[in-house]
Write a protein that holds these residues in place. Structure first.
Motif, mmCIF file in Angstrom:
data_model
loop_
_atom_site.group_PDB
_atom_site.id
_atom_site.type_symbol
_atom_site.label_atom_id
_atom_site.label_comp_id
_atom_site.label_asym_id
_atom_site.label_seq_id
_atom_site.Cartn_x
_atom_site.Cartn_y
_atom_site.Cartn_z
ATOM 1 N N MET A 1 61.175 46.772 22.666
ATOM 2 C CA MET A 1 61.434 47.727 23.719
ATOM 3 C C MET A 1 60.791 47.190 25.008
ATOM 4 S SD MET A 1 60.352 51.764 24.055
ATOM 5 C CE MET A 1 60.854 52.179 22.433
ATOM 6 N N THR A 2 61.547 47.210 26.058
ATOM 7 C CA THR A 2 61.039 46.715 27.327
ATOM 8 C C THR A 2 60.059 47.728 27.923
ATOM 9 O OG1 THR A 2 62.757 47.763 28.654
ATOM 10 C CG2 THR A 2 63.229 45.560 27.779
ATOM 11 N N GLN A 3 59.281 47.279 28.897
ATOM 12 C CA GLN A 3 58.336 48.178 29.553
ATOM 13 C C GLN A 3 59.069 49.313 30.263
ATOM 14 O OE1 GLN A 3 55.900 45.692 32.037
ATOM 15 N NE2 GLN A 3 54.261 45.690 30.519
ATOM 16 N N THR A 4 60.202 48.986 30.867
ATOM 17 C CA THR A 4 60.980 50.006 31.568
ATOM 18 C C THR A 4 61.447 51.078 30.600
ATOM 19 O OG1 THR A 4 61.728 48.387 33.175
ATOM 20 C CG2 THR A 4 63.013 50.400 32.992
ATOM 21 N N ARG A 5 61.980 50.667 29.479
ATOM 22 C CA ARG A 5 62.473 51.612 28.472
ATOM 23 C C ARG A 5 61.322 52.460 27.922
ATOM 24 N NH1 ARG A 5 67.556 53.068 26.212
ATOM 25 N NH2 ARG A 5 67.011 54.238 24.373
ATOM 26 N N ALA A 6 60.168 51.824 27.719
ATOM 27 C CA ALA A 6 58.999 52.554 27.223
ATOM 28 C C ALA A 6 58.536 53.604 28.243
ATOM 29 C CB ALA A 6 57.868 51.594 26.902
ATOM 30 N N LEU A 7 58.564 53.242 29.522
ATOM 31 C CA LEU A 7 58.192 54.187 30.582
ATOM 32 C C LEU A 7 59.143 55.372 30.596
ATOM 33 C CD1 LEU A 7 56.683 55.080 33.166
ATOM 34 C CD2 LEU A 7 58.261 53.610 34.439
ATOM 35 N N ILE A 8 60.435 55.100 30.533
ATOM 36 C CA ILE A 8 61.443 56.168 30.521
ATOM 37 C C ILE A 8 61.204 57.098 29.336
ATOM 38 C CG2 ILE A 8 63.895 56.653 30.106
ATOM 39 C CD1 ILE A 8 64.503 54.103 31.749
ATOM 40 N N GLU A 9 61.026 56.532 28.166
ATOM 41 C CA GLU A 9 60.869 57.329 26.952
ATOM 42 C C GLU A 9 59.596 58.172 26.986
ATOM 43 O OE1 GLU A 9 60.566 56.757 22.125
ATOM 44 O OE2 GLU A 9 61.593 55.237 23.322
ATOM 45 N N GLU A 10 58.477 57.571 27.295
ATOM 46 C CA GLU A 10 57.211 58.304 27.306
ATOM 47 C C GLU A 10 57.185 59.396 28.367
ATOM 48 O OE1 GLU A 10 54.477 58.513 25.241
ATOM 49 O OE2 GLU A 10 55.920 57.419 24.007
ATOM 50 N N ALA A 11 57.634 59.067 29.566
ATOM 51 C CA ALA A 11 57.633 60.059 30.642
ATOM 52 C C ALA A 11 58.566 61.220 30.307
ATOM 53 C CB ALA A 11 58.052 59.412 31.959
ATOM 54 N N THR A 12 59.731 60.920 29.771
ATOM 55 C CA THR A 12 60.703 61.965 29.453
ATOM 56 C C THR A 12 60.247 62.819 28.283
ATOM 57 O OG1 THR A 12 62.444 60.497 30.273
ATOM 58 C CG2 THR A 12 63.155 62.418 29.031
ATOM 59 N N LYS A 13 59.635 62.209 27.281
ATOM 60 C CA LYS A 13 59.123 62.965 26.134
ATOM 61 C C LYS A 13 58.066 63.971 26.560
ATOM 62 C CE LYS A 13 59.379 59.740 22.270
ATOM 63 N NZ LYS A 13 58.556 58.901 21.383
#
Length: 175
Positions: free
Chosen positions: A1-13
């Motif tokens: 998982m890229t850093q961008t995808r991880a940021l999107i997922e964590e922030a949205t969760k």
């Protein structure tokens, strides 16, 4: 998982509320759940959040702005592919299982799945690319025209009534 995808997922969760803007529409605040790599929404039924007018059709794109849960400021903005889940699919059942746990004050909590299948839309917004750079300025917009009004001034007797209630609560606590 890229850093961008991880940021999107964590922030949205972690955010209980996101701003979603579809094709040619103003952004609207919506509650959601993050499930199996995508944001899921339910709405357009009686008593549910309105999705109509946002331009969220199957196969379209949307922009999702995620706010900070503690400060309320914008954290990340990302582009999503929109797909509408069919009520008889496994993906719909799995998403609804998570959504119903987040739905507060449902009038029919015991039959909510049946009502959503019959009257509502369940949408999956899957991240489709990188995040957008957040603007520096305000994104404040003119409020939507509504029949709602501001409340009337506080009745003159209310402060006395509230003080009397606090005094009675203190007396009850001393016993």
């Amino acid at each position: 998982m890229t850093q961008t995808r991880a940021l999107i997922e964590e922030a949205t969760k972690k955010s209980g509320l996101v701003w979603v803007r579809g094709t040619g529409a103003a952004a609207r605040a919506l509650w959601h759940v993050w499930h199996e790599g995508a944001l899921h929404l339910v709405g357009d039924g009686p008593g549910e959040q309105p999705l109509t007018g946002l331009g969220l059709a199957d196969g379209s794109t949307a922009t999702v702005t995620v706010r900070s849960k503690d400060k309320g400021g914008r954290l990340v903005e990302w582009t999503a592919r929109v797909s509408e889940l069919a009520p008889d699919s496994e993906a719909w059942a799995a998403a609804v299982a998570d959504l119903k746990g987040k739905r507060l004050n449902a009038p029919d909590a015991d039959r909510i799945e049946e009502r959503w299948a019959r009257e509502c839309r369940v949408l999956r917004l899957e991240p489709s690319g990188d995040t957008a750079e957040l603007p520096d300025g305000s994104l404040a917009a003119t409020p939507v025209v509504t029949a709602a009004t501001t409340r009337e001034p506080v009745p003159a007797g209310l402060p006395k009534l509230l003080a009397r209630g606090r005094k009675a609560a203190r007396k009850a606590g001393k016993r």
